[in-house]
Design a protein around this motif. Structure first.
Motif, PDB file in Angstrom:
ATOM      1  N   VAL A  46       0.818  -1.226   0.000  1.00  0.00           N
ATOM      2  CA  VAL A  46       0.000   0.000   0.000  1.00  0.00           C
ATOM      3  C   VAL A  46       0.851   1.274   0.000  1.00  0.00           C
ATOM      4  CG1 VAL A  46      -2.019  -1.051   1.059  1.00  0.00           C
ATOM      5  CG2 VAL A  46      -0.258  -0.032   2.513  1.00  0.00           C
ATOM      6  N   GLY A  47       2.188   1.142  -0.055  1.00  0.00           N
ATOM      7  CA  GLY A  47       3.049   2.309  -0.139  1.00  0.00           C
ATOM      8  C   GLY A  47       3.806   2.655   1.130  1.00  0.00           C
ATOM      9  N   LYS A  48       3.925   1.703   2.053  1.00  0.00           N
ATOM     10  CA  LYS A  48       4.638   1.978   3.305  1.00  0.00           C
ATOM     11  C   LYS A  48       6.103   2.320   3.049  1.00  0.00           C
ATOM     12  CE  LYS A  48       3.482  -1.984   5.010  1.00  0.00           C
ATOM     13  NZ  LYS A  48       2.641  -2.434   3.892  1.00  0.00           N
ATOM     14  N   SER A  49       6.764   1.564   2.211  1.00  0.00           N
ATOM     15  CA  SER A  49       8.177   1.813   1.933  1.00  0.00           C
ATOM     16  C   SER A  49       8.380   3.107   1.148  1.00  0.00           C
ATOM     17  CB  SER A  49       8.785   0.632   1.170  1.00  0.00           C
ATOM     18  OG  SER A  49       8.797  -0.515   1.997  1.00  0.00           O
ATOM     19  N   THR A  50       7.457   3.434   0.282  1.00  0.00           N
ATOM     20  CA  THR A  50       7.534   4.707  -0.446  1.00  0.00           C
ATOM     21  C   THR A  50       7.452   5.871   0.532  1.00  0.00           C
ATOM     22  OG1 THR A  50       6.543   3.722  -2.416  1.00  0.00           O
ATOM     23  CG2 THR A  50       6.434   6.124  -2.221  1.00  0.00           C
ATOM     24  N   LEU A  51       6.530   5.800   1.479  1.00  0.00           N
ATOM     25  CA  LEU A  51       6.409   6.838   2.499  1.00  0.00           C
ATOM     26  C   LEU A  51       7.681   6.896   3.346  1.00  0.00           C
ATOM     27  CD1 LEU A  51       4.856   8.985   4.071  1.00  0.00           C
ATOM     28  CD2 LEU A  51       3.773   7.126   5.373  1.00  0.00           C
ATOM     29  N   PHE A  52       8.205   5.747   3.732  1.00  0.00           N
ATOM     30  CA  PHE A  52       9.450   5.681   4.495  1.00  0.00           C
ATOM     31  C   PHE A  52      10.563   6.424   3.756  1.00  0.00           C
ATOM     32  CE2 PHE A  52      13.541   3.591   5.261  1.00  0.00           C
ATOM     33  CZ  PHE A  52      13.625   3.627   6.640  1.00  0.00           C
TER      34      PHE A  52
END
Length: 146
Positions: free
Chosen positions: A13-19
């Motif tokens: 869901v984009g957790k690593s992108t946000l990180f």
């Protein structure tokens, strides 16, 4: 004082992108394939003038560990509340976008916590929407609840 923020959610869901955005560089692998993140990654982050540590987590669901997740989440809620309740009484915000992952563990922890804390005569539990409405209207925090 620094604090930690864990990014949790369903797989892909984009957790690593946000990180990566929060740490200011590409440290975590990002791919359209679910399950790329396998290990927790912790790094210093910045958002405007706010400095904190951010934790990137894998998005695996483990319903068999729902009880453990619920207990750990409840313990974190309770520790944060107890610290404020015994101290300066700064409003405690528990703002989460819970999914019903891990057999509802996070919702269960929040319901348990609210059931114990929101009945205290000197505690008021309100929704974020009500909090924002009060701030817009210039109202102070109410001193009693229940």
């Amino acid at each position: 004082m620094t604090f930690k923020v864990a990014i949790i959610g369903r797989p892909n869901v984009g957790k690593s992108t946000l990180f990566n955005r929060l740490v200011g560089r590409k440290l975590a692998l990002v791919d359209d394939t679910p399950g790329v993140t396998r290990d927790r990654r912790v790094h210093a982050a910045k958002l405007y003038d706010l400095h904190f540590d951010v934790i990137d987590t894998a998005g695996f669901e483990r319903p068999s560990q729902a009880g453990e997740f619920a207990n750990r989440t409840y313990d974190a809620f309770r520790a944060a509340f107890d610290k404020q309740y015994a101290g300066k009484r700064i409003p405690l915000e528990l703002g989460f976008h819970f999914a019903l992952m891990n057999d509802g563990a996070y919702w269960n922890a929040l319901e348990r916590f609210a059931g114990e804390v929101c009945v205290k005569a000197d505690v008021e539990c309100i929704s974020f929407r009500d909090y924002v409405s009060r701030q817009d209207a210039g109202q102070r925090q109410v001193s009693v609840g229940g």
